[in-house]
Structures are given as C-alpha cells and as structure tokens.
Design an enzyme around this catalytic site. Structure first.
Site, mmCIF file in Angstrom:
data_model
loop_
_atom_site.group_PDB
_atom_site.id
_atom_site.type_symbol
_atom_site.label_atom_id
_atom_site.label_comp_id
_atom_site.label_asym_id
_atom_site.label_seq_id
_atom_site.Cartn_x
_atom_site.Cartn_y
_atom_site.Cartn_z
ATOM 1 N N SER A 199 42.414 31.984 -45.294
ATOM 2 C CA SER A 199 42.850 30.605 -45.098
ATOM 3 C C SER A 199 41.858 30.354 -43.770
ATOM 4 O O SER A 199 40.735 31.144 -43.500
ATOM 5 C CB SER A 199 44.021 30.239 -44.745
ATOM 6 N N ASN A 200 42.016 29.124 -43.262
ATOM 7 C CA ASN A 200 41.116 28.597 -42.319
ATOM 8 C C ASN A 200 41.877 27.781 -41.205
ATOM 9 O O ASN A 200 43.003 27.428 -41.554
ATOM 10 C CB ASN A 200 39.888 27.879 -43.006
ATOM 11 N N PRO A 201 41.424 27.284 -40.096
ATOM 12 C CA PRO A 201 42.281 26.560 -39.241
ATOM 13 C C PRO A 201 42.408 24.913 -39.425
ATOM 14 O O PRO A 201 43.003 24.342 -38.374
ATOM 15 C CB PRO A 201 41.354 26.657 -37.863
ATOM 16 N N SER A 202 42.185 24.544 -40.390
ATOM 17 C CA SER A 202 42.562 23.207 -40.791
ATOM 18 C C SER A 202 44.173 22.887 -40.678
ATOM 19 O O SER A 202 44.920 23.488 -41.042
ATOM 20 C CB SER A 202 41.778 22.722 -42.257
ATOM 21 N N ALA B 35 39.667 21.577 -46.273
ATOM 22 C CA ALA B 35 38.750 22.880 -46.206
ATOM 23 C C ALA B 35 39.201 23.918 -47.027
ATOM 24 O O ALA B 35 40.079 24.584 -46.875
ATOM 25 C CB ALA B 35 38.964 23.283 -44.615
#
Ligand code: PMT
Length: 204
Positions: A21-24, A88
């Site tokens: 995943s990612n930090p959005s 994102a």
C-alpha cells in the site's frame, strides 16, 4: 453535476495479514467530495481504507483493492458527469493471495507482482480529472499522464515539498492541461485546493 471522487490508498494483499500500500490518508479526496456536495453536486466517494468521517450529503462506497475500486467507479460512472481521481492506486498487486497467513518458511525473497488495471484510463464516457504525486520531473510526468489517460487536466503535487502530498492538511499544486498550459498555486489547505479544482471544473 454527478461527481465521482476516488480517495485514499488501495491495499493489495499477499495473505490475510500482509499487503502492499502507500501513505495516502484520503484527506485530499474527502475535501473535494465535501466541497462538491456543499456546491449541490451529487457525489459518490469511492474510498480505499481510510479513517475519515464521510462528508455530509456524500454517498460513500468503501473498497480495499484497485480492482474493487475499478468496479465501484465503473458502476458509478454509468450515471456520472465527472470523475476526480485523487486515490493513490497501487499499480501492482501480488500475483497470488494466500488463503492463510504465510509462514516464513513458505516465503522466498522474491514477490511476484502483476499489473493492476488503470482506473482513470479504463473508465470512459465521463470528463476526467487526475492527480499526479511526483518526486521528480513533476510537470513533465503530469503532462504525460494527462495525455495518456485522456484527462481534462491533472493536478500535480510534488510530494517532496514540505506541507504537500500525503497525509498533510495542505497541498501545493499545479494544474496541468494536455496542451501544456500550467496554472500554479501557492501552498493552500486541501479544502482550498478542492475549491480551486471545482472552480476549474465549472469552466470545462
Ligand atoms: O490522501 P492524502 O493523504 O490527502 O494524499 C493526497 C495524494 C498525495 C494521494 C493526492 O494528492 C495524489 O497525488 N493522488 C495521486 C497519487 C498518485 O501517485 O497517482 P499516480 O501518479 O500513480 O496516478 C495518476 C492518476 O491515475 C491518479 O489520478 C490516480 O488516481 C490514477 N490511477 C493510477 C493508477 C491506477 N492503477 N489507476 C488510476 O486510476
């Protein structure tokens, strides 16, 4: 107008307890959804896993993966005028998702990935606004994405700049149009960025 907003990250699981995943956080997308609803638009907010309250008068659809987000956006797009994609989305997912938690002994040092669908590129029949979170060649990358994905314009944010990008309450953005036209803005709250985007949308 009937507006779809995508927000937050997607999660791409490799087993029930591990994901890419990612930090959005969803803040940018939720600000747009809130402002669009405040202006009287009919809003569907397709949100990845985030910890935010649904804005007033917004219809929210929660999803986890990129493929679920695509399905929800396609469904909403059957009766929508515009898609504003702040999510994102993970471009890749693990080739397999194990049904049970993988033991260390079952894992090698290599994770096989496959491409996820591009939601913005796939969805047709609505006007499309994208976002580009970049660390380098920000404007050139934004122009390329704007053209490749058939967008009315794309909102470029340089995520290396202080107060800009993931998780912040502010953002410093440039609107980039397919013909190369640029509109620069100072650092603003995400609520104000949302207003500027919807002002621009009303001129399309
Ligand atoms: O959520 P916050 O914490 O407030 O952070 C906001 C943000 C940084 C996530 C947001 O401002 C932002 O920049 N979102 C886009 C993130 C990104 O990296 O996009 P991209 O360059 O991978 O993709 C370009 C565009 O295509 C985006 O509109 C994206 O939603 C869309 N896309 C990307 C991949 C994919 N498989 N499908 C898509 O639709």
């Amino acid at each position: 107008m009937r507006v779809i907003v995508t927000a937050g990250p997607t999660r791409e699981y490799l087993d029930p307890v591990r994901f890419l995943s990612n930090p959005s956080t969803g803040k940018m997308g939720f600000a747009i959804a809130a402002e669009a609803a405040r202006r009287g638009h009919e809003v569907t907010l397709v949100a990845g896993p985030v910890a935010l309250k649904t804005p007033n008068r917004v219809h929210r659809v929660d999803v986890t993966s990129a493929r679920e987000m695509l399905a929800a956006v396609k469904k909403a797009a059957q009766r929508a005028d515009i898609l504003i994609a702040t999510a994102a989305v993970a471009d890749w997912r693990p080739a397999k998702c194990a049904a049970q938690k993988l033991k260390k002994s079952q894992m090698s040092g290599t994770l096989k990935l496959v491409r996820n669908p591009d939601i913005l590129k796939t969805v047709k029949g609505v006007r499309k606004i994208g976002f580009a979170a970049e660390t380098n060649d920000v404007l050139a990358e934004a122009v390329r994405k704007c053209r490749e994905k058939g967008l009315s314009f794309i909102v470029a944010n340089d995520v290396t700049k202080k107060g800009s990008g993931f998780g912040t309450d502010t953002n410093k953005v440039t609107f980039v149009f397919a013909d190369g036209t640029l509109k620069f803005f100072p650092l603003m709250t995400k609520a104000r960025v949302a207003k500027r985007i919807l002002d621009e949308v009303s001129c399309l």
